[in-house]
Design an enzyme around this catalytic site. Sequence first.
Site, mmCIF file in Angstrom:
data_model
loop_
_atom_site.group_PDB
_atom_site.id
_atom_site.type_symbol
_atom_site.label_atom_id
_atom_site.label_comp_id
_atom_site.label_asym_id
_atom_site.label_seq_id
_atom_site.Cartn_x
_atom_site.Cartn_y
_atom_site.Cartn_z
ATOM 1 N N GLN A 61 -24.693 36.704 48.417
ATOM 2 C CA GLN A 61 -23.553 35.799 48.474
ATOM 3 C C GLN A 61 -23.517 35.007 49.780
ATOM 4 O OE1 GLN A 61 -20.761 39.062 46.979
ATOM 5 N NE2 GLN A 61 -19.804 37.165 46.214
ATOM 6 N N CYS B 143 -14.356 37.044 41.996
ATOM 7 C CA CYS B 143 -15.585 37.008 42.780
ATOM 8 C C CYS B 143 -15.455 35.924 43.841
ATOM 9 C CB CYS B 143 -16.776 36.737 41.860
ATOM 10 S SG CYS B 143 -18.345 36.703 42.731
ATOM 11 N N GLU C 63 -20.691 44.561 43.051
ATOM 12 C CA GLU C 63 -21.617 44.161 44.118
ATOM 13 C C GLU C 63 -23.060 44.516 43.754
ATOM 14 O OE1 GLU C 63 -20.429 42.107 46.139
ATOM 15 O OE2 GLU C 63 -18.368 42.570 45.595
ATOM 16 N N HIS D 161 -24.567 41.797 41.828
ATOM 17 C CA HIS D 161 -25.061 40.685 42.652
ATOM 18 C C HIS D 161 -26.487 40.936 43.129
ATOM 19 C CE1 HIS D 161 -21.768 37.871 42.971
ATOM 20 N NE2 HIS D 161 -20.918 38.834 43.286
#
Length: 164
Positions: free
Chosen positions: A51, A94, A137, A140
Amino acid sequence: MAVRELRLWPDPVLSQVCDPVDPADPELGALIGDLFDTLYAAGGRGLAAPQIAVLHRVFVVDVTWKEGARDPRVFINPVLEKAHGEAATMDEQCLSIPDLPMPVTRPQTLRLTWDAQDGTRMSGTFDGILARCIQHELDHLNGTVIFDHQSPEDRAALEARYAA
């Protein structure tokens, strides 16, 4: 440490699978500090390295800081060993898809192994909101975002709202 720029969907980095990282990497401490600084500045509960455009298998979570004391947790090279228990559907948000909560169904309990910052291999069982945040997470790190948990019809509608 520094607040880093968040990557927003549809940035291609958010769809990539991350690589393992050596816990002894001398730059890892700074990355973890930046993840926490960025997480708190953005008002989130979890943040994964992609991210902020770093393709390492690292994420941080702190699910209590908004209501009380901070409880920062770091997960390096996490591996989901088992997800179990009754599945529950909740709206998730998110930081990379801002202002668009959407329902995601996940198991309520999980068992995870990961590396601590000192290189020790850890193992633990998590439930509730912490388990949900960890799974979000971990997604991700595997190139998955909450859009990927939607039916094709719902995803199209949500992506259209996001693009508007």
